[in-house]
Design an enzyme around this catalytic site. Structure first.
Site, short mmCIF file in Angstrom:
data_model
loop_
_atom_site.label_atom_id
_atom_site.label_comp_id
_atom_site.label_asym_id
_atom_site.label_seq_id
_atom_site.Cartn_x
_atom_site.Cartn_y
_atom_site.Cartn_z
N LYS A 172 0.86 -1.18 0.00
CA LYS A 172 0.00 0.00 0.00
C LYS A 172 0.90 1.23 0.00
O LYS A 172 1.46 1.61 1.03
CB LYS A 172 -0.94 0.04 1.20
CG LYS A 172 -2.06 1.09 0.98
CD LYS A 172 -2.58 1.70 2.27
CE LYS A 172 -1.77 2.84 2.76
NZ LYS A 172 -1.85 4.07 1.92
N GLY A 224 6.46 5.61 8.12
CA GLY A 224 5.48 6.68 8.24
C GLY A 224 5.61 7.39 9.56
O GLY A 224 6.66 7.37 10.21
N THR A 226 4.88 8.45 13.58
CA THR A 226 4.96 7.68 14.81
C THR A 226 3.59 7.16 15.25
O THR A 226 3.46 6.02 15.70
CB THR A 226 5.60 8.53 15.92
OG1 THR A 226 6.94 8.84 15.54
CG2 THR A 226 5.62 7.79 17.24
N GLY A 229 2.62 4.22 13.18
CA GLY A 229 3.40 3.07 13.61
C GLY A 229 2.92 2.50 14.92
O GLY A 229 2.90 1.27 15.10
N GLU A 246 9.78 2.13 10.49
CA GLU A 246 10.66 3.31 10.48
C GLU A 246 9.75 4.52 10.59
O GLU A 246 8.93 4.79 9.71
CB GLU A 246 11.47 3.39 9.19
CG GLU A 246 12.41 4.59 9.18
CD GLU A 246 12.79 5.05 7.79
OE1 GLU A 246 12.84 6.28 7.58
OE2 GLU A 246 13.01 4.19 6.92
N CYS A 280 13.01 11.39 7.19
CA CYS A 280 13.03 11.12 8.63
C CYS A 280 14.40 11.36 9.24
O CYS A 280 14.50 11.55 10.44
CB CYS A 280 12.58 9.70 8.91
SG CYS A 280 10.87 9.36 8.46
N GLU A 381 9.29 17.16 15.07
CA GLU A 381 9.63 16.85 13.68
C GLU A 381 8.84 17.79 12.77
O GLU A 381 7.62 17.80 12.78
CB GLU A 381 9.29 15.40 13.36
CG GLU A 381 9.71 15.01 11.95
CD GLU A 381 9.42 13.56 11.62
OE1 GLU A 381 10.24 12.92 10.94
OE2 GLU A 381 8.36 13.06 12.06
#
Length: 494
Positions: A172, A224, A226, A229, A246, A280, A381
């Site tokens: 995906k 993607g 956090t 994830g 990651e 990232c 971020e």
């Protein structure tokens, strides 16, 4: 969904929902793809499971599977011009960047083909008349969820390892950048990958959640945010599936005053502004020793102001747009926050653009100086072309500041002191540390972070091995009978 074939609509009476794919430089619609639902994902997983259970791929002789991976690498190279131009248009990275990055994609297929060809099964030591050995088995159906910033490269890292081990796959891609993934699916079909081995679903959150939660998916690899994830980790843990993630990063780059500030600043610009900072591991907070602080800031700001922002399809462009209006607005809001918090804006402001790019999602390279570690721009971020520079005095201060963050994906150290380089690199809590460089990748280098930057590794033997499970086989080689209850203890032991 696709099964290494072009997108086909679901066989339903109601209309298939679709999504327009935009050129982020102009906002023009460049493609329309299906907005696949959970039902589509379930169908794709079923197809992949059938291909795994009954198809030729998992049982294929290893040398033949390795040869096919090598043919895939050759086919990607043969289509590289089309692929890097398509990716430039889809995600807005300058064509010089996508050409350089996609030219390396075949390396991952060749590397994992080599690992497959060289793979050995362990023979384990033990007492008595036994031969004990191990065999690696493919996991089954693996889900790969990729981001918008490096669609082809990140897909290749996981896909090549998954296929090398005999797994089938459902991919995906980001709902914003599916085009090179769909093009790669066509290349795989033409190269001879059996039907059902690689399946692509396009869509947003619904498709992603359905893939992570599906009971027949043995492993999820996700790159993607956090929070995405975290949700995927909960879903996979509930059924004891494997997970590699990651996630976010706030990469510290420590610059000591024994380096030339001009050289370090030019390296910093590469770390911060490549891919418009949408990486990232982008250098986003520069911790600079006071002895060279002012010269470093001046040079970094000058370099940022001279970066040519514009049409990513033109060879002279050095920075393109960010991926979407939403991402642009988030970056601009954080830039305003940095100014409000008292950081000094050394470079930035609205970019100057020609009329045909006026609606594009552009953000000028931005440098904040005199920041402190409690500012949002130094902690959160940003995922955009924003470099934040913070001064420090002593080495211990720099290490403490570098580690004072929720993330731990990448880091950088600039110094000419060899002992210091090793000492500081060892002390920084991050999955990857570069010394006097940044963004350097190889297929053999394990990629992944700690803390809220994720779990597991992409690339390297670590990733290759994690797409299989180990079976231990114990063979009794003695020709004596096994009579536990009737024999003496001495006989039983032999």
């Amino acid at each position: 969904m696709t099964s290494v074939t072009p997108v086909t609509p679901r066989h339903r009476e109601d209309a298939q929902a679709t999504r327009d794919i935009l050129d982020p430089a102009t906002t023009a619609v460049i493609a329309t793809v299906p907005e696949h639902t959970a039902a589509d994902v379930h169908a794709a997983v079923a197809r992949a499971k059938t291909a795994f259970d009954t198809g030729p791929w998992p049982a294929m002789v290893r040398s033949e599977r390795a040869k096919l991976l090598l043919r895939i690498a050759d086919a990607i190279e043969a289509n590289s011009e089309r692929l890097f131009r398509l990716e430039t248009r889809n995600n807005g990275r300058p064509i010089t960047e996508t050409r350089a990055q996609l030219s390396r994609v075949p390396e991952w297929f060749r590397y994992n083909a080599g690992l497959l060809a060289a793979q050995r099964n362990a023979v384990l030591p033990g007492d008595g008349p036994y031969l004990t050995y191990q065999r690696r088995q493919p996991l089954g159906v693996c889900g790969i969820i990729t981001p918008f910033n490096h669609p082809m490269l990140i897909l290749a890292r996981s896909l090549s390892a998954a296929l090398a081990n005999g797994n089938t796959v459902v991919v995906k891609p980001s709902e914003l950048t599916p085009l090179t993934t769909l093009a790669l699916a066509e290349i795989l079909a033409e190269t001879g990958v059996p039907d059902g081995v690689v399946n692509v679903v396009t869509g947003g959150r619904e498709a992603g959640v359905a893939l992570t939660e599906h009971p027949d998916v043995a492993k999820i690899t996700l790159t993607g945010g956090t929070e995405a994830g975290r949700s995927a980790s909960v879903a996979t843990a509930a059924r004891f599936a494997r997970m590699t993630a990651e996630l976010g990063g706030k990469t510290p780059v420590v610059v000591f005053d024994d380096v030339d500030p001009v050289t370090a600043a030019e390296g910093a610009a590469f770390a911060a502004f490549i891919a418009a900072g949408q990486s990232c591991v982008a250098g986003s907070r520069f911790l600079v020793q006071r002895g060279i602080y002012d010269k470093f800031v001046d040079r970094l700001a000058a370099r940022a102001k001279n970066i040519r922002v514009g049409d990513p399809s033109e060879s002279g462009t050095q920075m393109g747009p960010v991926i979407s209006a939403r991402q642009r607005d988030k970056i601009v809001a954080l830039i305003r926050t940095g100014a409000d918090e008292g950081a000094r804006l050394a470079a930035g402001g609205p970019p100057e653009l020609p009329d045909h790019l006026a609606e594009g999602f552009f953000v000028a390279p931005t440098v904040f100086a005199d920041a402190t570690m409690d500012m949002a721009v130094a902690r959160e971020e940003i995922f955009g072309p924003v470099a934040v520079v913070v001064p420090f005095d002593a080495e211990a201060d720099a290490v403490a500041m570098a580690n004072d963050n929720l993330y731990g994906l990448g880091a950088g150290v600039w110094t000419t002191d060899v002992a210091r380089a090793h000492r500081v690199a060892d002390a920084i809590v991050a999955g990857m540390v570069w010394v006097n460089d940044h963004h350097r990748l190889e297929p053999s280098l394990p990629w992944g972070g700690v803390k809220e930057s994720g779990i597991g590794k992409d690339a390297g033997t670590e990733s290759f091995d994690d797409f299989s499970w180990v079976k231990t086989i114990v063979v009794r080689t003695s020709d004596s009978s096994v009579d536990w209850y009737g024999a003496s203890a001495e006989t039983r032991l032999n």
